[in-house]
Write an enzyme that holds these catalytic residues in place. Sequence first.
Site, PDB file in Angstrom:
ATOM      1  N   ARG A 264       0.794  -0.995   0.081  1.00  0.00           N
ATOM      2  CA  ARG A 264       0.134  -0.035  -0.045  1.00  0.00           C
ATOM      3  C   ARG A 264       0.959   1.283  -0.030  1.00  0.00           C
ATOM      4  O   ARG A 264       1.752   1.483   0.681  1.00  0.00           O
ATOM      5  CB  ARG A 264      -1.075  -0.052   1.297  1.00  0.00           C
ATOM      6  N   ARG A 279       2.495   0.825  10.265  1.00  0.00           N
ATOM      7  CA  ARG A 279       1.920   1.259   8.906  1.00  0.00           C
ATOM      8  C   ARG A 279       3.284   1.480   7.838  1.00  0.00           C
ATOM      9  O   ARG A 279       3.787   2.289   7.783  1.00  0.00           O
ATOM     10  CB  ARG A 279       1.116   2.680   9.127  1.00  0.00           C
ATOM     11  N   GLU A 351      -5.802  -1.360  16.167  1.00  0.00           N
ATOM     12  CA  GLU A 351      -6.085  -2.302  15.292  1.00  0.00           C
ATOM     13  C   GLU A 351      -5.300  -3.400  14.806  1.00  0.00           C
ATOM     14  O   GLU A 351      -4.369  -3.148  14.474  1.00  0.00           O
ATOM     15  CB  GLU A 351      -6.829  -1.369  13.945  1.00  0.00           C
ATOM     16  N   SER A 354      -9.568  -6.192  10.803  1.00  0.00           N
ATOM     17  CA  SER A 354     -10.870  -5.653  10.373  1.00  0.00           C
ATOM     18  C   SER A 354     -11.692  -6.829   9.907  1.00  0.00           C
ATOM     19  O   SER A 354     -11.277  -7.214   8.780  1.00  0.00           O
ATOM     20  CB  SER A 354     -10.736  -4.446   9.357  1.00  0.00           C
ATOM     21  N   ARG A 393       1.550  -6.727  12.779  1.00  0.00           N
ATOM     22  CA  ARG A 393       1.148  -6.135  13.792  1.00  0.00           C
ATOM     23  C   ARG A 393       0.930  -7.099  15.005  1.00  0.00           C
ATOM     24  O   ARG A 393       1.145  -6.749  16.257  1.00  0.00           O
ATOM     25  CB  ARG A 393      -0.283  -5.291  13.593  1.00  0.00           C
TER      26      ARG A 393
END
Length: 430
Positions: A264, A279, A351, A354, A393
């Site tokens: 990303r 991130r 987080e 999801s 993560r």
Amino acid sequence: MHDIKSIRDNPDAFDAALKKRGIKPMSADLLELDRRRRAAITESEQVLARRKALSKQIGMAKGKGENADALLAEAGGLDEVLKAGEASVGAADAAIREALASIPNLPADDVPVGGDESANVELRKVGTPRKFNFSPKDHVEIGEGLGMMDFATAAKISGARFVMLKGPLARLERALAQFMLDLHTGEHGYTEVDPPLLVKDSALYGTGQLPKFAEDQFVTTGDAQIRRWLIPTAEVSLTNIVADEIVDAASLPQRYTAWTPCFRSEAGAAGRDTRGMIRQHQFPKVEMVSIVAPEESEAEHRRMTKAAEKVLKKLNLAYRTVVLSTGDMGFSARKTYDIEVWLPGPHAYREISSCSNCGDFQARRMNARYRKPGEKGTQFLHTLNGSGVAVGRCLVAVLENYQEQDGSVVVPPPLKPYMGGLDRIERPAK
């Protein structure tokens, strides 16, 4: 993708749902585009009918030996009108499709309404955050202290937001992914897939990343014929398994899982989480995707979320599960559960997964349908996706929650078989 017929039948309900997302009413503009499209189709059909009638008259005139020049002239003129009409219909179709493609999914009725994450609603907390008798470090301090987490070398090779893991820390990340795959395939009924990492435009369009979020993706330039994109998540490859397919209802539900690197550009997240591994431009993730009949999607959503939670339970990591508000949901989701793991470093929940129910939103974009036994017609499938979980993560969470005062990290019991029996990661002796 939205159904224009549904908007035509319930414009007020459509606008009310958009309002929950913080989006202005759009039904009037969409219905005007729809009116123009239908008018163009009607006009084109009328011209085609006239052209067919003329052909019949020309044949009859010639059969009688009559002069058909006037009829032939009119028919010839209509050929150009037909071409123009077809172009008009094509342009109208493209206009309404482009407009619909830019609108996010409508939220489910029970999704909390709010502008951002502050309106998210906590559903449950599981586990108790570990209490330390020393000041806990964050994962960057731990990893660099072990000499196994190298941001500088990664930046030299690739730039910012990359990391190079070494030795037992690299193996620990791999162990986490293997543990998750074994759990989801062995206990949760998912089929493991090793999918393509490069996909065509149509695949990203199908899951909702294109055209609106092109800047958040990495695209290749090597093939002049086909543009290919690096997957931002294995959801893209796994969900598109049923693109342009009519599947047998007996094959449902279909459940897939994959461990892949994800890519990303994070163009829309400038300045956020720039430190460490939270991130990054490249990161590993275990993804889950379910393809189900519409009546099964809500139950499947809860099931998928429980499967992701099971990863954290087995690793004895404290977490909480929240339902996202309308202002915090992703583009393709109609309802999302986020799982947030406790991190001692920042002293906060972050987080780690999801899980989203997309309803028939993606299926319409992909033209993914199913047929019930004995029925001629087809229905659009429902698609769901969820992290099972983000491997990088999860590595962060393990490092921070299993750290010791001397800088070492205890290997969680479920991961020891994947670590060759190693029970502690320590800095190598010089």
